[in-house]
Design a protein around this motif. Structure first.
Motif, PDB file in Angstrom:
ATOM      1  N   VAL A 128       0.857  -1.198   0.000  1.00 12.20           N
ATOM      2  CA  VAL A 128       0.000   0.000   0.000  1.00 12.20           C
ATOM      3  C   VAL A 128       0.888   1.241   0.000  1.00 12.20           C
ATOM      4  O   VAL A 128       1.620   1.470   0.968  1.00 12.20           O
ATOM      5  N   PRO A 129       0.863   2.019  -1.072  1.00 11.37           N
ATOM      6  CA  PRO A 129       1.740   3.195  -1.133  1.00 11.37           C
ATOM      7  C   PRO A 129       1.455   4.189  -0.013  1.00 11.37           C
ATOM      8  O   PRO A 129       0.307   4.324   0.422  1.00 11.37           O
ATOM      9  N   ILE A 130       2.481   4.828   0.450  1.00 13.96           N
ATOM     10  CA  ILE A 130       2.489   5.795   1.553  1.00 13.96           C
ATOM     11  C   ILE A 130       2.365   5.066   2.898  1.00 13.96           C
ATOM     12  O   ILE A 130       3.148   5.330   3.821  1.00 13.96           O
ATOM     13  N   LEU A 131       1.395   4.146   3.020  1.00 12.50           N
ATOM     14  CA  LEU A 131       1.275   3.383   4.258  1.00 12.50           C
ATOM     15  C   LEU A 131       2.531   2.557   4.486  1.00 12.50           C
ATOM     16  O   LEU A 131       2.953   2.383   5.640  1.00 12.50           O
ATOM     17  N   ASP A 132       3.145   2.045   3.425  1.00 13.20           N
ATOM     18  CA  ASP A 132       4.362   1.246   3.593  1.00 13.20           C
ATOM     19  C   ASP A 132       5.464   2.070   4.253  1.00 13.20           C
ATOM     20  O   ASP A 132       6.104   1.618   5.203  1.00 13.20           O
ATOM     21  N   CYS A 133       5.650   3.295   3.791  1.00 13.30           N
ATOM     22  CA  CYS A 133       6.677   4.153   4.380  1.00 13.30           C
ATOM     23  C   CYS A 133       6.272   4.634   5.770  1.00 13.30           C
ATOM     24  O   CYS A 133       7.127   4.804   6.649  1.00 13.30           O
ATOM     25  N   SER A 134       4.983   4.832   5.970  1.00 11.86           N
ATOM     26  CA  SER A 134       4.494   5.265   7.288  1.00 11.86           C
ATOM     27  C   SER A 134       4.764   4.200   8.347  1.00 11.86           C
ATOM     28  O   SER A 134       5.133   4.517   9.484  1.00 11.86           O
ATOM     29  N   GLY A 188       8.868  -5.753 -10.089  1.00 11.95           N
ATOM     30  CA  GLY A 188       9.204  -7.154  -9.905  1.00 11.95           C
ATOM     31  C   GLY A 188       9.903  -7.400  -8.590  1.00 11.95           C
ATOM     32  O   GLY A 188       9.765  -8.472  -7.990  1.00 11.95           O
ATOM     33  N   HIS A 189      10.657  -6.411  -8.126  1.00 13.12           N
ATOM     34  CA  HIS A 189      11.335  -6.541  -6.837  1.00 13.12           C
ATOM     35  C   HIS A 189      10.418  -6.161  -5.684  1.00 13.12           C
ATOM     36  O   HIS A 189      10.358  -6.833  -4.662  1.00 13.12           O
ATOM     37  N   ARG A 190       9.710  -5.029  -5.857  1.00 12.53           N
ATOM     38  CA  ARG A 190       8.815  -4.540  -4.805  1.00 12.53           C
ATOM     39  C   ARG A 190       7.570  -3.996  -5.496  1.00 12.53           C
ATOM     40  O   ARG A 190       7.598  -2.930  -6.123  1.00 12.53           O
ATOM     41  N   ALA A 191       6.456  -4.709  -5.360  1.00 11.98           N
ATOM     42  CA  ALA A 191       5.256  -4.385  -6.136  1.00 11.98           C
ATOM     43  C   ALA A 191       4.779  -2.957  -5.919  1.00 11.98           C
ATOM     44  O   ALA A 191       4.268  -2.311  -6.837  1.00 11.98           O
ATOM     45  N   VAL A 192       4.943  -2.431  -4.702  1.00 15.54           N
ATOM     46  CA  VAL A 192       4.443  -1.098  -4.405  1.00 15.54           C
ATOM     47  C   VAL A 192       5.140  -0.028  -5.236  1.00 15.54           C
ATOM     48  O   VAL A 192       4.591   1.064  -5.445  1.00 15.54           O
ATOM     49  N   LEU A 193       6.323  -0.317  -5.751  1.00 15.47           N
ATOM     50  CA  LEU A 193       7.050   0.674  -6.541  1.00 15.47           C
ATOM     51  C   LEU A 193       6.310   1.030  -7.821  1.00 15.47           C
ATOM     52  O   LEU A 193       6.488   2.128  -8.371  1.00 15.47           O
ATOM     53  N   ASP A 194       5.480   0.116  -8.310  1.00 14.10           N
ATOM     54  CA  ASP A 194       4.679   0.422  -9.498  1.00 14.10           C
ATOM     55  C   ASP A 194       3.628   1.491  -9.206  1.00 14.10           C
ATOM     56  O   ASP A 194       3.068   2.085 -10.142  1.00 14.10           O
ATOM     57  N   ARG A 195       3.355   1.741  -7.940  1.00 14.41           N
ATOM     58  CA  ARG A 195       2.340   2.726  -7.563  1.00 14.41           C
ATOM     59  C   ARG A 195       2.951   4.075  -7.203  1.00 14.41           C
ATOM     60  O   ARG A 195       2.238   5.005  -6.819  1.00 14.41           O
ATOM     61  N   TYR A 196       4.270   4.152  -7.268  1.00 12.13           N
ATOM     62  CA  TYR A 196       4.978   5.409  -7.037  1.00 12.13           C
ATOM     63  C   TYR A 196       5.501   5.939  -8.372  1.00 12.13           C
ATOM     64  O   TYR A 196       5.548   5.223  -9.375  1.00 12.13           O
TER      65      TYR A 196
END
Length: 290
Positions: A128-134, A188-196
């Motif tokens: 989940v973008p943003i939540l992951d960094c939070s 492919g390495h980290r799926a959330v990166l596709d949302r950034y």
């Protein structure tokens, strides 16, 4: 090197003016050791969940679990041993001797929350973008609370907010470095990166970087800080913090840094120099007030 992140646990002793209380210093050291054991256990679990994706990363593929050097049974045994060690460290006499800490129960509760939060992160919230960094940032907040509230030191509100800004800044910088380094293969390495996207992360870095400088500056001159330390000389550390912040941004944007904040902080001579200068001024200011 990852254990250096747990230095956040010791911030309370320095900024809580508790270094002349041997019992609280010992309690902070046990809290630091307990967090090292717990964080290590979490790293083992995370590396197991991420082993397939890590094999696609140029450096993470060399990790023991991703490379196949450590198998499932050994990883499980190591994780359980580290959990037992962390629990034992919360039973330390120094923590038990501080009645306001609940005999280490506060520390144990923070460690349990840290584990639950990281398991939730590994099992899906990291997508989940943003939540992951939070969640990464909240892990550092728990470290600060372990070194303050868990050992009976009242945490500064401005220091907590500044710590939140710093850790969000580092988390977004890490995501930007991963996205810039991996390009089209990032998902492919980290799926959330596709949302950034790089422009979005650049905006986040600008916002959180500004928050770091503002909240730290306010902390140094706040009435609570001056009353606690008996000095307003901590303001002289602000230029050092500003330099370190701008140097880190330089590494992120010009040198491809930020992918491993711990390595950047302990390998770049400018950041090392800024850290030494910052600590020297802090010790001078607090020592002079004492």
């Amino acid at each position: 090197p990852q254990w250096t992140k747990n230095a956040f646990v010791l911030v309370g002793v320095l900024f809580g003016h508790a270094w002349d209380d041997p019992l609280r210093v010992y309690a902070a050291l046990f809290a630091f050791a307990a967090f090292c054991a717990t964080a290590s256990m979490v790293y083992v679990v995370n590396d197991w969940f991420d082993r397939e994706r890590d094999r696609l990363h140029p450096t993470k593929r060399l990790r023991p679990i991703a490379s196949g050097l450590v198998g499932g049974p050994l990883a499980l045994g190591l994780a359980l041993a580290l959990a037992a060690l962390a629990w034992a460290l919360t039973r330390a006499p120094a923590l038990a001797a501080l009645p306001e800490t609940g005999g280490g129960e506060r520390l144990l509760a923070l460690l349990a929350l840290y584990v639950v939060m990281n398991l939730a992160y590994s099992l899906g919230l990291k997508q989940v973008p943003i939540l992951d960094c939070s969640l990464i940032s909240l892990g550092f907040m728990l470290r600060i609370l372990a070194g303050t509230w868990a050992i009976g030191i009242a945490p500064s509100r401005w220091l907590i907010v500044c710590g939140l800004a710093v850790t969000l800044f580092l988390a977004f910088a890490k995501r930007r470095a991963e996205l810039a380094a991996l390009g089209e293969d990032a998902g492919g390495h980290r799926a959330v990166l596709d949302r950034y996207s790089l422009p979005l992360l650049d905006q986040f870095l600008a916002i959180t970087g500004t928050a770091v400088l503002v909240t730290y500056s306010v902390y140094t001159v706040s009435g609570e800080t001056v009353l606690t330390h008996g000095t307003d000389d901590l303001i002289w550390t602000v230029p050092i913090v500003a330099y370190g912040l701008f140097r880190y941004l330089y590494l992120v944007f010009q040198r491809g840094g930020g992918g491993d904040p711990t390595r950047d902080l302990v390998s770049d001579p400018h950041l090392i120099g800024a850290g030494v200068a910052w600590l020297a001024i802090v010790l001078w200011a607090l020592g002079a007030s004492g």
